[in-house]
Design a protein around this motif. Structure first.
Motif, PDB file in Angstrom:
ATOM      1  N   LEU A 184       0.799  -1.222   0.000  1.00  0.00           N
ATOM      2  CA  LEU A 184       0.000   0.000   0.000  1.00  0.00           C
ATOM      3  C   LEU A 184       0.834   1.277   0.000  1.00  0.00           C
ATOM      4  CD1 LEU A 184      -2.889  -0.947   2.460  1.00  0.00           C
ATOM      5  CD2 LEU A 184      -3.144  -0.319   0.056  1.00  0.00           C
ATOM      6  N   ARG A 185       1.973   1.272   0.699  1.00  0.00           N
ATOM      7  CA  ARG A 185       2.732   2.521   0.847  1.00  0.00           C
ATOM      8  C   ARG A 185       4.130   2.204   1.381  1.00  0.00           C
ATOM      9  NH1 ARG A 185      -1.811   2.517   4.008  1.00  0.00           N
ATOM     10  NH2 ARG A 185      -1.479   1.812   6.163  1.00  0.00           N
ATOM     11  N   LEU A 205      -2.378  -4.963   1.002  1.00  0.00           N
ATOM     12  CA  LEU A 205      -3.781  -5.248   0.760  1.00  0.00           C
ATOM     13  C   LEU A 205      -3.843  -6.470  -0.132  1.00  0.00           C
ATOM     14  CD1 LEU A 205      -6.825  -4.365   0.970  1.00  0.00           C
ATOM     15  CD2 LEU A 205      -6.449  -3.125  -1.188  1.00  0.00           C
ATOM     16  N   GLU A 256     -11.227  -0.653  -2.195  1.00  0.00           N
ATOM     17  CA  GLU A 256     -10.259  -1.749  -2.091  1.00  0.00           C
ATOM     18  C   GLU A 256     -10.230  -2.571  -3.372  1.00  0.00           C
ATOM     19  OE1 GLU A 256     -10.274  -2.537   2.737  1.00  0.00           O
ATOM     20  OE2 GLU A 256     -11.729  -3.607   1.490  1.00  0.00           O
ATOM     21  N   ARG A 263      -3.917  -2.318  -9.962  1.00  0.00           N
ATOM     22  CA  ARG A 263      -2.555  -2.375  -9.433  1.00  0.00           C
ATOM     23  C   ARG A 263      -1.552  -2.399 -10.580  1.00  0.00           C
ATOM     24  NH1 ARG A 263      -1.058  -8.471  -7.732  1.00  0.00           N
ATOM     25  NH2 ARG A 263      -1.925  -9.527  -9.556  1.00  0.00           N
ATOM     26  N   THR A 272       1.999  -2.438  -6.627  1.00  0.00           N
ATOM     27  CA  THR A 272       1.586  -1.268  -5.848  1.00  0.00           C
ATOM     28  C   THR A 272       0.279  -0.729  -6.438  1.00  0.00           C
ATOM     29  OG1 THR A 272       2.634   0.407  -7.256  1.00  0.00           O
ATOM     30  CG2 THR A 272       4.036  -0.678  -5.602  1.00  0.00           C
ATOM     31  N   HIS A 278      -2.773   5.403  -5.192  1.00  0.00           N
ATOM     32  CA  HIS A 278      -1.755   5.560  -4.157  1.00  0.00           C
ATOM     33  C   HIS A 278      -1.953   6.880  -3.420  1.00  0.00           C
ATOM     34  CE1 HIS A 278       2.759   6.254  -3.082  1.00  0.00           C
ATOM     35  NE2 HIS A 278       2.088   5.760  -2.052  1.00  0.00           N
ATOM     36  N   SER A 281      -5.406   6.761  -1.363  1.00  0.00           N
ATOM     37  CA  SER A 281      -5.374   5.807  -0.246  1.00  0.00           C
ATOM     38  C   SER A 281      -4.441   6.304   0.848  1.00  0.00           C
ATOM     39  CB  SER A 281      -4.952   4.417  -0.734  1.00  0.00           C
ATOM     40  OG  SER A 281      -3.623   4.418  -1.237  1.00  0.00           O
TER      41      SER A 281
END
Length: 356
Positions: A184-185, A205, A256, A263, A272, A278, A281
């Motif tokens: 996610l980050r 995720l 989600e 992705r 990612t 990005h 979220s």
């Protein structure tokens, strides 16, 4: 229409090895055998290995006893003319490669009861999953290592990462071939350094939490069912993972799903969110999941857009307007996550107040 050849595999579990020669002879009639491998799982790892391999199936102790807790044979084949039709499987009616499925059912009629002494893959996705966990290589790399007219015969041991991951790169190689996920980050230092300087866990995720925990060989830290904090061993070090999953109310379920469906593969070979998801979220996480937007998030958010500066995020009204507009356009909702995650009611009320 020319069909694309497929790689599939059969497993002859230990308690059916007396039929191995008969099974191989049958397979050779119209499939190309690429490899015949003996696989020997450590006895103290057998039940863990078979549980990770099947992921969703209960009573793995019973399964291990039925198939035999000893070495077994993996047969990797190439099907030049795959044919897909509907068949009734253990998961219900599915479209499967009948050249493999029907042969598996025939072998089971010979070796059973019990009727699960033979395993085979129903489609190329399952093959990629199984082969990667069993041998550490996906279908493409396995095929590249095959030599013309020679059947591969090397032996293999435990399932990949049975004693922990050798490297971050190995972990993502396996995930890329077995699981739908995103980091996610805070991935800027991956894969050379797993943990970011200012962030001490990996936030993921996934579509399926059970699959992810088994494939990662992750150990749950807290007993509460809603908690998703795990430990994963990498290079003999314990690394914390937070494994969020679609439908867990970390974000709106449709957000989600959109993160997963759009992705992208990072140049360093892990998945990612795309740039758009990005940013939003991270904005949502920094504002809703925290009691105030930290400076590190202000800097990172400003880096993700050419239009905003870090100072922009000092004004809560700016953040609320930006986030509220994004949620409204996409028909996403603010959702309350499980109790271990902050739910900033001041931020929520400010956003909701703009809807009036």
């Amino acid at each position: 229409m020319k069909l694309t050849p497929e790689i599939h595999l059969f497993i002859v579990w230990h308690n059916a090895l007396e039929y191995r020669a008969q099974i191989i002879e049958n397979i050779e009639k119209d499939l190309t055998i690429l490899g015949i491998h003996d696989i020997n799982w450590d006895l103290d790892k057998f039940e863990e290995n078979i549980t990770r391999f099947y992921r969703k199936r209960p009573n793995m102790s019973d399964k291990a006893n039925r198939v035999g807790r000893d070495y077994f044979t993996l047969i990797v084949v190439k099907d030049e003319n795959p044919t897909y039709e509907n068949r009734h499987t253990s998961k219900g009616d599915e479209v499967v490669n009948i050249n493999i499925f029907d042969r598996k059912e025939h072998f089971r009629s010979i070796t059973g009861p019990p009727n699960d002494l033979i395993h085979a893959t129903n489609n190329i996705q399952e093959t990629n999953h199984d082969l990667t966990l069993l041998t550490g290589t996906n279908c493409k790399d396995y095929l590249n290592n095959c030599k013309e007219s020679n059947i591969r015969s090397e032996d293999f041991g435990n399932l990949v990462a049975a004693h922990g991951w050798k490297s971050v790169s190995q972990l993502f190689y396996v995930l890329n071939n077995t699981l739908e996920y995103v980091v996610l980050r805070n991935w800027e230092s991956l894969p050379d350094h797993l943990l970011h300087d200012t962030h001490k866990d990996v936030d993921m995720l996934v579509n399926n939490l059970t699959d992810a925990s088994y494939i990662l060989n992750a150990k749950k830290v807290f007993p509460e069912p809603l908690r998703v904090h795990y430990h994963v061993t990498i290079q003999n070090e314990i690394v914390p993972f937070d494994i969020r999953y679609v439908g867990d109310n970390y974000y709106d379920i449709n957000f989600e799903k959109d993160i997963m469906n759009t992705r992208v593969l990072h140049p360093n070979k892990f998945y990612t969110p795309n740039v758009h998801n990005h940013f939003y979220s991270l904005l949502y996480h920094a504002y809703i999941h925290k009691n105030g937007v930290k400076d590190k998030y202000k800097i990172r958010l400003s880096q993700l857009t050419d239009e905003l500066t870090p100072n922009y995020f000092n004004d809560e009204n700016n953040i609320a307007t930006l986030l509220q507009t994004f949620l409204k356009i996409n028909n996403y909702k603010l959702v309350q996550p499980e109790p271990s995650v902050v739910y900033n009611l001041n931020a929520v009320n400010l956003i909701n107040g703009q809807n009036k």
